[in-house]
Design an enzyme around this catalytic site. Sequence first.
Site, PDB file in Angstrom:
ATOM      1  NE  ARG A 187     -18.556   1.619   5.462  1.00 54.52           N
ATOM      2  CZ  ARG A 187     -17.651   0.674   5.419  1.00 54.52           C
ATOM      3  NH1 ARG A 187     -17.786  -0.422   6.144  1.00 54.52           N
ATOM      4  NH2 ARG A 187     -16.627   0.806   4.629  1.00 54.52           N
ATOM      5  NE  ARG A 204      -1.428  -5.944   9.641  1.00 55.47           N
ATOM      6  CZ  ARG A 204      -1.641  -4.871   8.903  1.00 55.47           C
ATOM      7  NH1 ARG A 204      -2.846  -4.350   8.816  1.00 55.47           N
ATOM      8  NH2 ARG A 204      -0.660  -4.288   8.239  1.00 55.47           N
ATOM      9  CE1 TYR A 248       0.426   3.291   6.277  1.00 54.66           C
ATOM     10  CE2 TYR A 248      -0.750   4.925   7.566  1.00 54.66           C
ATOM     11  CZ  TYR A 248      -0.488   3.615   7.250  1.00 54.66           C
ATOM     12  OH  TYR A 248      -1.143   2.623   7.942  1.00 54.66           O
ATOM     13  CD  GLU A 304       1.523  -7.489   9.292  1.00 59.70           C
ATOM     14  OE1 GLU A 304       1.008  -7.802   8.219  1.00 59.70           O
ATOM     15  OE2 GLU A 304       1.464  -6.326   9.771  1.00 59.70           O
ATOM     16  CG  ASP A 363      -3.038   2.342   0.982  1.00 64.65           C
ATOM     17  OD1 ASP A 363      -2.285   1.619   1.658  1.00 64.65           O
ATOM     18  OD2 ASP A 363      -4.108   2.802   1.419  1.00 64.65           O
ATOM     19  NE  ARG A 367      -4.304   3.727   6.360  1.00 61.22           N
ATOM     20  CZ  ARG A 367      -3.587   3.466   5.281  1.00 61.22           C
ATOM     21  NH1 ARG A 367      -2.978   4.442   4.668  1.00 61.22           N
ATOM     22  NH2 ARG A 367      -3.476   2.252   4.806  1.00 61.22           N
ATOM     23  NE  ARG A 419       6.711   0.774  15.477  1.00 58.17           N
ATOM     24  CZ  ARG A 419       7.415   0.421  16.522  1.00 58.17           C
ATOM     25  NH1 ARG A 419       8.628   0.882  16.708  1.00 58.17           N
ATOM     26  NH2 ARG A 419       6.907  -0.401  17.418  1.00 58.17           N
TER      27      ARG A 419
HETATM   28  P1  FAD Z   1       8.675  -0.643  -2.315  1.00 59.91           P
HETATM   29  O1  FAD Z   1       7.689  -1.712  -2.558  1.00 59.91           O
HETATM   30  O2  FAD Z   1       9.275  -0.506  -0.959  1.00 59.91           O
HETATM   31  O3  FAD Z   1       9.855  -0.852  -3.373  1.00 59.91           O
HETATM   32  C1  FAD Z   1      11.082  -0.195  -3.273  1.00 59.91           C
HETATM   33  C2  FAD Z   1      12.136  -1.146  -3.799  1.00 59.91           C
HETATM   34  O4  FAD Z   1      13.373  -0.435  -3.862  1.00 59.91           O
HETATM   35  C3  FAD Z   1      12.354  -2.350  -2.894  1.00 59.91           C
HETATM   36  O5  FAD Z   1      12.225  -3.545  -3.631  1.00 59.91           O
HETATM   37  C4  FAD Z   1      13.760  -2.147  -2.370  1.00 59.91           C
HETATM   38  O6  FAD Z   1      14.471  -3.372  -2.191  1.00 59.91           O
HETATM   39  C5  FAD Z   1      14.398  -1.323  -3.469  1.00 59.91           C
HETATM   40  N1  FAD Z   1      15.525  -0.518  -3.004  1.00 59.91           N
HETATM   41  C6  FAD Z   1      15.529   0.360  -1.977  1.00 59.91           C
HETATM   42  N2  FAD Z   1      16.761   0.875  -1.829  1.00 59.91           N
HETATM   43  C7  FAD Z   1      17.532   0.312  -2.791  1.00 59.91           C
HETATM   44  C8  FAD Z   1      18.902   0.430  -3.136  1.00 59.91           C
HETATM   45  N3  FAD Z   1      19.726   1.213  -2.444  1.00 59.91           N
HETATM   46  N4  FAD Z   1      19.366  -0.286  -4.167  1.00 59.91           N
HETATM   47  C9  FAD Z   1      18.547  -1.119  -4.862  1.00 59.91           C
HETATM   48  N5  FAD Z   1      17.253  -1.273  -4.570  1.00 59.91           N
HETATM   49  C10 FAD Z   1      16.765  -0.575  -3.554  1.00 59.91           C
HETATM   50  N6  FAD Z   1      -0.973  -0.810   0.179  1.00 59.91           N
HETATM   51  C11 FAD Z   1      -2.254  -1.060  -0.204  1.00 59.91           C
HETATM   52  O7  FAD Z   1      -2.738  -0.462  -1.169  1.00 59.91           O
HETATM   53  N7  FAD Z   1      -3.022  -1.978   0.459  1.00 59.91           N
HETATM   54  C12 FAD Z   1      -2.551  -2.694   1.503  1.00 59.91           C
HETATM   55  O8  FAD Z   1      -3.273  -3.516   2.069  1.00 59.91           O
HETATM   56  C13 FAD Z   1      -1.206  -2.453   1.936  1.00 59.91           C
HETATM   57  N8  FAD Z   1      -0.699  -3.117   2.985  1.00 59.91           N
HETATM   58  C14 FAD Z   1       0.587  -2.891   3.361  1.00 59.91           C
HETATM   59  C15 FAD Z   1       1.092  -3.609   4.430  1.00 59.91           C
HETATM   60  C16 FAD Z   1       2.407  -3.421   4.844  1.00 59.91           C
HETATM   61  C17 FAD Z   1       2.936  -4.197   5.990  1.00 59.91           C
HETATM   62  C18 FAD Z   1       3.222  -2.469   4.156  1.00 59.91           C
HETATM   63  C19 FAD Z   1       4.640  -2.241   4.592  1.00 59.91           C
HETATM   64  C20 FAD Z   1       2.725  -1.747   3.084  1.00 59.91           C
HETATM   65  C21 FAD Z   1       1.402  -1.952   2.678  1.00 59.91           C
HETATM   66  N9  FAD Z   1       0.867  -1.262   1.600  1.00 59.91           N
HETATM   67  C22 FAD Z   1      -0.434  -1.496   1.217  1.00 59.91           C
HETATM   68  C23 FAD Z   1       1.664  -0.239   0.857  1.00 59.91           C
HETATM   69  C24 FAD Z   1       2.379  -0.807  -0.363  1.00 59.91           C
HETATM   70  O9  FAD Z   1       3.263  -1.818   0.034  1.00 59.91           O
HETATM   71  C25 FAD Z   1       3.152   0.327  -1.011  1.00 59.91           C
HETATM   72  O10 FAD Z   1       2.304   1.387  -1.344  1.00 59.91           O
HETATM   73  C26 FAD Z   1       3.911  -0.065  -2.286  1.00 59.91           C
HETATM   74  O11 FAD Z   1       4.364  -1.376  -2.278  1.00 59.91           O
HETATM   75  C27 FAD Z   1       5.071   0.892  -2.429  1.00 59.91           C
HETATM   76  O12 FAD Z   1       5.770   0.673  -3.622  1.00 59.91           O
HETATM   77  P2  FAD Z   1       7.171   1.382  -3.817  1.00 59.91           P
HETATM   78  O13 FAD Z   1       7.659   0.989  -5.159  1.00 59.91           O
HETATM   79  O14 FAD Z   1       7.077   2.804  -3.489  1.00 59.91           O
HETATM   80  O15 FAD Z   1       8.118   0.789  -2.665  1.00 59.91           O
HETATM   81  N1  UDP Z   2      -5.895   0.823  13.759  1.00 59.55           N
HETATM   82  C1  UDP Z   2      -6.326   0.550  15.043  1.00 59.55           C
HETATM   83  N2  UDP Z   2      -6.905  -0.645  15.311  1.00 59.55           N
HETATM   84  C2  UDP Z   2      -7.065  -1.595  14.358  1.00 59.55           C
HETATM   85  C3  UDP Z   2      -6.636  -1.313  13.047  1.00 59.55           C
HETATM   86  C4  UDP Z   2      -6.045  -0.094  12.780  1.00 59.55           C
HETATM   87  O1  UDP Z   2      -6.178   1.375  15.937  1.00 59.55           O
HETATM   88  O2  UDP Z   2      -7.591  -2.689  14.668  1.00 59.55           O
HETATM   89  C5  UDP Z   2      -5.245   2.131  13.506  1.00 59.55           C
HETATM   90  C6  UDP Z   2      -3.732   2.060  13.686  1.00 59.55           C
HETATM   91  O3  UDP Z   2      -3.285   3.280  14.198  1.00 59.55           O
HETATM   92  C7  UDP Z   2      -3.248   1.852  12.271  1.00 59.55           C
HETATM   93  C8  UDP Z   2      -4.216   2.749  11.497  1.00 59.55           C
HETATM   94  O4  UDP Z   2      -5.463   2.561  12.169  1.00 59.55           O
HETATM   95  O5  UDP Z   2      -1.908   2.255  12.108  1.00 59.55           O
HETATM   96  C9  UDP Z   2      -4.367   2.396  10.029  1.00 59.55           C
HETATM   97  O6  UDP Z   2      -4.771   1.054   9.924  1.00 59.55           O
HETATM   98  P1  UDP Z   2      -4.546   0.198   8.615  1.00 59.55           P
HETATM   99  O7  UDP Z   2      -5.207  -1.118   8.815  1.00 59.55           O
HETATM  100  O8  UDP Z   2      -4.954   1.014   7.448  1.00 59.55           O
HETATM  101  O9  UDP Z   2      -2.968   0.035   8.647  1.00 59.55           O
HETATM  102  P2  UDP Z   2      -1.915  -0.653   7.647  1.00 59.55           P
HETATM  103  O10 UDP Z   2      -2.636  -1.772   6.935  1.00 59.55           O
HETATM  104  O11 UDP Z   2      -1.441   0.441   6.742  1.00 59.55           O
HETATM  105  O12 UDP Z   2      -0.869  -1.151   8.557  1.00 59.55           O
END
Ligand code: FAD
Ligand code: UDP
Length: 369
Positions: free
Chosen positions: A176, A280, A348, A300, A350, A172, A249
């Site tokens: 550059r 972070r 995984y 985090e 986005d 991902r 995780r």
């Molecule tokens: P979720 O947002 O997990 O929604 C699922 C919902 O179902 C939840 O509200 C949960 O409570 C509910 N649920 C589950 N089980 C039940 C049950 N049994 N009964 C009732 N409700 C239930 N994406 C990006 O594009 N850019 C980013 O920078 C980015 N950063 C991220 C950072 C972190 C730390 C994480 C964890 C994810 C990140 N993502 C990012 C990914 C993004 O969060 C997800 O792609 C997106 O929110 C997923 O949507 P979803 O609807 O699939 O799941």
């Molecule tokens: N990663 C790393 N060093 C960094 C940032 C990211 O090694 O400073 C690696 C790490 O394995 C991470 C992956 O790149 O899980 C993807 O990073 P990203 O920032 O996309 O992770 P997310 O925002 O989904 O947690």
Amino acid sequence: MKQYDFVIVGAGLFGAVFACEMRRIGKKCLVIDKREHRGGNVYCEEIDNINVHKYGAHIFHTNDKKIWDYVNSFVPFNRYTNSPMANYKGKLYNLPFNMNTFYQLWGVKTPEEAKNKIQEQIAESFESEPKNLEEQALSLVGEDIYRILIKGYTEKQWGRRAVDLPAFIIKRLPVRFTFDNNYFDDKYQGIPIGGYNKLIDGLLEGVEVQLNTDYFEDRTHWSDISEQVVFTGKIDQFFDYKFGVLEYRSLRFETERLETENYQGNAVVNYTEAEVPYTRILEHKHFEFGKQPTTVITKEYPCEWTPGIEPYYPINDEKNSAMFKQYQQLGENETNVIFGGRLAEYRYYDMHQVIGSALKKVEVIKSRY
Ligand code: FAD
Ligand code: UDP
């Protein structure tokens, strides 16, 4: 005729997009969520007028104009460009890996010098496809970057050795040979002006939502009142863990409000050494160029998922991927249940990919009417 066309389990992005599109064609939907708020992991909580990304930094990015226009039709997005810094043992480096990083590491000033340096650093040449994350990283950027910016961060983020992780995780990140700190290569990038809740509110406008409601507490009820269930929770739980428990995780967030205007000068600073227990620190106001007098930061801390805490990242290694395939096959036989989203598809994903996946499912369903 049942009371609802769809009961949608999960008010995250998948559930909200699905509900929105079905409402648009006159279908009756009920969205339930076990949490006390909508939005799933994109939910923001307001503290001191700052939108705090409650479940970690969320930066929207996509190359797909249709998806960009789609989200912007609910709320305009700003042009926030993610340019995280990395802190390794007190020294700062730019991310992703670019000419600024190479200069900071080795003092090299031209792309040619940087390429030569990286070439020197790549100890072995890998003839076949890299088999794991460590091989992938070493073959791409060499020993120094791997040791300083990747290994520590990756192993604490995933709680596994880099040699036991799939290579795609690191693919991902761009490499550059320009002085460009933009973390993403995508054409479109930004944050909803006013926060992600505005996007979710727009998607769920006119849709019935019931919070604090766990599907598993009375699953037959939800099937009784709807023609179809859309399930966005954990697929292994849906099938009573019959093939085993999929691993995830998780993260623990430590959020603090500080009486200072600007704590770290950037929205995201990664801590890449293994000894610092968090991966972070986010400073939320910078996602929206905030000028508030105070600030809110979040550390985090990665941890293994155990029942009772939130599953954030699917672990797509061989063992879990094979187990997921078994669940997926069972899912395909469920005629009245649609599975989608990060947990039910065990991917995984986005945000733009989840939206894409939901819109694709919607098209399939619409073609049946
Ligand atoms: P979720 O947002 O997990 O929604 C699922 C919902 O179902 C939840 O509200 C949960 O409570 C509910 N649920 C589950 N089980 C039940 C049950 N049994 N009964 C009732 N409700 C239930 N994406 C990006 O594009 N850019 C980013 O920078 C980015 N950063 C991220 C950072 C972190 C730390 C994480 C964890 C994810 C990140 N993502 C990012 C990914 C993004 O969060 C997800 O792609 C997106 O929110 C997923 O949507 P979803 O609807 O699939 O799941
Ligand atoms: N990663 C790393 N060093 C960094 C940032 C990211 O090694 O400073 C690696 C790490 O394995 C991470 C992956 O790149 O899980 C993807 O990073 P990203 O920032 O996309 O992770 P997310 O925002 O989904 O947690």
